[in-house]
Write a protein that holds these residues in place. Structure first.
Motif, PDB file in Angstrom:
ATOM      1  N   THR A  77      -5.102  -4.207   4.291  1.00 27.56           N
ATOM      2  CA  THR A  77      -5.367  -2.907   4.881  1.00 27.56           C
ATOM      3  C   THR A  77      -6.870  -2.683   4.891  1.00 27.56           C
ATOM      4  O   THR A  77      -7.569  -3.055   3.938  1.00 27.56           O
ATOM      5  CB  THR A  77      -4.669  -1.769   4.102  1.00 27.56           C
ATOM      6  OG1 THR A  77      -5.033  -0.511   4.676  1.00 27.56           O
ATOM      7  CG2 THR A  77      -5.045  -1.768   2.635  1.00 27.56           C
ATOM      8  N   ARG A  78      -7.372  -2.101   5.961  1.00 25.53           N
ATOM      9  CA  ARG A  78      -8.819  -1.879   6.087  1.00 25.53           C
ATOM     10  C   ARG A  78      -9.246  -0.506   5.580  1.00 25.53           C
ATOM     11  O   ARG A  78     -10.405  -0.148   5.667  1.00 25.53           O
ATOM     12  CB  ARG A  78      -9.235  -2.028   7.562  1.00 25.53           C
ATOM     13  CG  ARG A  78      -9.039  -3.431   8.105  1.00 25.53           C
ATOM     14  CD  ARG A  78      -9.506  -3.532   9.546  1.00 25.53           C
ATOM     15  NE  ARG A  78      -9.330  -4.877  10.062  1.00 25.53           N
ATOM     16  CZ  ARG A  78     -10.195  -5.866   9.897  1.00 25.53           C
ATOM     17  NH1 ARG A  78     -11.304  -5.643   9.226  1.00 25.53           N
ATOM     18  NH2 ARG A  78      -9.965  -7.071  10.394  1.00 25.53           N
ATOM     19  N   GLU A  79      -8.301   0.230   5.055  1.00 21.25           N
ATOM     20  CA  GLU A  79      -8.610   1.583   4.609  1.00 21.25           C
ATOM     21  C   GLU A  79      -9.640   1.562   3.485  1.00 21.25           C
ATOM     22  O   GLU A  79      -9.524   0.818   2.520  1.00 21.25           O
ATOM     23  CB  GLU A  79      -7.324   2.264   4.125  1.00 21.25           C
ATOM     24  CG  GLU A  79      -7.527   3.704   3.697  1.00 21.25           C
ATOM     25  CD  GLU A  79      -6.219   4.335   3.235  1.00 21.25           C
ATOM     26  OE1 GLU A  79      -6.279   5.466   2.741  1.00 21.25           O
ATOM     27  OE2 GLU A  79      -5.164   3.686   3.375  1.00 21.25           O
ATOM     28  N   ALA A  80     -10.660   2.399   3.604  1.00 25.19           N
ATOM     29  CA  ALA A  80     -11.692   2.475   2.577  1.00 25.19           C
ATOM     30  C   ALA A  80     -12.379   3.827   2.636  1.00 25.19           C
ATOM     31  O   ALA A  80     -12.492   4.436   3.704  1.00 25.19           O
ATOM     32  CB  ALA A  80     -12.728   1.364   2.769  1.00 25.19           C
ATOM     33  N   GLN A  81     -12.801   4.318   1.483  1.00 25.97           N
ATOM     34  CA  GLN A  81     -13.571   5.546   1.409  1.00 25.97           C
ATOM     35  C   GLN A  81     -15.056   5.196   1.310  1.00 25.97           C
ATOM     36  O   GLN A  81     -15.425   4.163   0.740  1.00 25.97           O
ATOM     37  CB  GLN A  81     -13.149   6.374   0.190  1.00 25.97           C
ATOM     38  CG  GLN A  81     -11.717   6.890   0.266  1.00 25.97           C
ATOM     39  CD  GLN A  81     -11.391   7.790  -0.910  1.00 25.97           C
ATOM     40  OE1 GLN A  81     -12.250   8.114  -1.736  1.00 25.97           O
ATOM     41  NE2 GLN A  81     -10.142   8.207  -0.994  1.00 25.97           N
TER      42      GLN A  81
ATOM     43  N   ARG B  55       0.859   4.104  -2.914  1.00 23.41           N
ATOM     44  CA  ARG B  55       0.545   5.507  -2.626  1.00 23.41           C
ATOM     45  C   ARG B  55       1.640   6.462  -3.083  1.00 23.41           C
ATOM     46  O   ARG B  55       1.387   7.649  -3.284  1.00 23.41           O
ATOM     47  CB  ARG B  55       0.281   5.706  -1.130  1.00 23.41           C
ATOM     48  CG  ARG B  55      -1.104   5.266  -0.695  1.00 23.41           C
ATOM     49  CD  ARG B  55      -1.467   5.847   0.668  1.00 23.41           C
ATOM     50  NE  ARG B  55      -2.851   5.621   0.985  1.00 23.41           N
ATOM     51  CZ  ARG B  55      -3.860   6.364   0.564  1.00 23.41           C
ATOM     52  NH1 ARG B  55      -3.628   7.391  -0.233  1.00 23.41           N
ATOM     53  NH2 ARG B  55      -5.100   6.095   0.917  1.00 23.41           N
TER      54      ARG B  55
ATOM     55  N   ALA C 108       0.825  -1.209   0.000  1.00 21.42           N
ATOM     56  CA  ALA C 108       0.000   0.000   0.000  1.00 21.42           C
ATOM     57  C   ALA C 108       0.859   1.258   0.000  1.00 21.42           C
ATOM     58  O   ALA C 108       0.510   2.258  -0.638  1.00 21.42           O
ATOM     59  CB  ALA C 108      -0.933   0.002   1.206  1.00 21.42           C
ATOM     60  N   ARG C 109       1.980   1.217   0.708  1.00 20.58           N
ATOM     61  CA  ARG C 109       2.873   2.382   0.730  1.00 20.58           C
ATOM     62  C   ARG C 109       3.518   2.597  -0.629  1.00 20.58           C
ATOM     63  O   ARG C 109       3.633   3.731  -1.111  1.00 20.58           O
ATOM     64  CB  ARG C 109       3.946   2.210   1.794  1.00 20.58           C
ATOM     65  CG  ARG C 109       4.893   3.405   1.891  1.00 20.58           C
ATOM     66  CD  ARG C 109       6.009   3.165   2.876  1.00 20.58           C
ATOM     67  NE  ARG C 109       7.001   4.216   2.789  1.00 20.58           N
ATOM     68  CZ  ARG C 109       8.226   4.153   3.297  1.00 20.58           C
ATOM     69  NH1 ARG C 109       8.597   3.053   3.963  1.00 20.58           N
ATOM     70  NH2 ARG C 109       9.081   5.144   3.170  1.00 20.58           N
TER      71      ARG C 109
ATOM     72  N   PRO D 205      -5.783  -0.069  -0.591  1.00 24.08           N
ATOM     73  CA  PRO D 205      -6.947   0.635  -0.031  1.00 24.08           C
ATOM     74  C   PRO D 205      -8.132   0.597  -0.989  1.00 24.08           C
ATOM     75  O   PRO D 205      -7.953   0.634  -2.214  1.00 24.08           O
ATOM     76  CB  PRO D 205      -6.431   2.076   0.139  1.00 24.08           C
ATOM     77  CG  PRO D 205      -5.378   2.223  -0.915  1.00 24.08           C
ATOM     78  CD  PRO D 205      -4.712   0.872  -1.000  1.00 24.08           C
TER      79      PRO D 205
ATOM     80  N   THR E  80     -16.965   2.251  -0.883  1.00 20.88           N
ATOM     81  CA  THR E  80     -17.778   1.195  -0.283  1.00 20.88           C
ATOM     82  C   THR E  80     -19.135   1.102  -0.965  1.00 20.88           C
ATOM     83  O   THR E  80     -19.651   0.004  -1.226  1.00 20.88           O
ATOM     84  CB  THR E  80     -17.963   1.457   1.219  1.00 20.88           C
ATOM     85  OG1 THR E  80     -16.679   1.509   1.847  1.00 20.88           O
ATOM     86  CG2 THR E  80     -18.792   0.363   1.877  1.00 20.88           C
TER      87      THR E  80
END
Length: 314
Positions: A290-294, A153, A149-150, A190, A298
């Motif tokens: 990663t649990r990151e979400a907008q 990004r 993820a890094r 993400p 969603t």
């Protein structure tokens, strides 16, 4: 065929003290890239000095990247890509995203940064592939310890996707939600309005069906990695190079991969067997989710899930 100007550039970029013919230099470099053979073995094969093999390899790689990379690493026909992924079951999809670890020798400085979760030294290659398994975009050079993820990004692809400049601004309506062209990733990435990834945890039937469709399309990137490493087995040979030279070699292999795939070059299944034996020694680290979400992302994913479920019930 190369133009006169390109041949002059190629000859200048690949000149050596031995003044080897261009064709022989290219042959030496391609042989080294296509096999896990040692520098000495390649030197014996072509009747040159061991040090000349390393020099020729890097000079030819730089020339290939300068002349051919931008020609072969292109988005191409977006409609063709969208149609290809739609036939696999995923609408308005422009590519599949993933990363793979390329084994390297321990760098002399900051070596601990290159140790991945499987315990060997590696450099990460992140790619976006089309429906045919050709690379649309690549990013390499990051140490094996860095999370996917890094890397993503900090890539040019991420910035272009955020700015809506990588793909045309073509949207479709799914349920009551507008959906742009998306790319597909695994749980390490993400969830974004333009990046769909699988549901995780305990899944209901509709979530499982969504994941299946996404997985079917993402098989293209697995196949691309298989062909890349099958043809260019030096990627498993832990080349004796400085860490600053590895990205050029990896990029060259990706460029040659696209050239072979684009021209329909035959891929031997024997190469797959060799890669599988090498994979056993250098297993790929598991992706950390990663649990990151907008919120908007969603909604798009849920709308797709509902549409896939409705289609299945028809």
């Amino acid at each position: 065929m190369l133009s006169t100007v390109e041949r002059r550039f190629w000859a200048r970029e690949t000149s050596t003290e031995a003044a080897l013919p261009v064709e022989k230099r290219v042959a030496i470099a391609v042989w080294k890239l296509a096999t896990p053979d040692s520098y000495q073995s390649v030197a014996n094969q072509f009747g040159v000095g061991k040090s000349a093999v390393g020099i020729v390899l890097m000079q030819v790689c730089r020339a290939i990247n300068r002349i051919l990379l931008r020609r072969t690493m292109t988005l191409g026909n977006v409609e063709d890509i969208l149609d290809g992924f739609a036939q696999m079951g995923f609408p308005n999809c422009g590519g599949a995203l993933d990363g793979t670890h390329i084994p390297i020798l321990a760098p002399p400085h900051l070596a601990s940064k290159y140790i991945n979760r499987k315990g060997y030294f590696s450099m990460v290659l992140q790619v976006l592939v089309d429906h045919r398994g050709c690379f649309i975009d690549i990013n390499t050079g990051w140490p094996g310890k860095v999370h996917d993820a890094r890397i993503f990004r900090n890539s040019g692809l991420f910035r272009k996707m955020q700015a809506r400049t990588f793909f045309p601004d073509w949207k479709i309506t799914v349920g009551d939600v507008k959906m742009p062209i998306v790319i597909l990733g695994d749980p390490a990435y993400p969830l974004m309005p333009w990046l769909m990834k699988p549901y995780t945890g305990k899944l209901d039937r509709s979530q499982d069906r969504f994941n299946y469709r996404l997985s079917q399309c993402r098989m293209t990137v697995d196949c691309a990695f298989g062909h890349l490493k099958g043809r260019w087995r030096s990627l498993y040979g832990r080349l004796d190079l400085g860490e600053s030279s590895f990205p050029a070699v990896i990029s060259t292999c990706c460029t040659l991969h696209n050239n072979c795939e684009g021209k329909g070059e035959t891929f031997s299944q024997e190469w797959t067997s060799e890669v599988q034996s090498l994979e056993a020694e250098f297993a790929q680290p598991e992706s950390r989710a990663t649990r990151e979400a907008q919120y908007r992302a969603t909604r798009i994913r849920d709308a797709l899930r509902e549409e896939f479920e409705a289609e299945n019930q028809q």
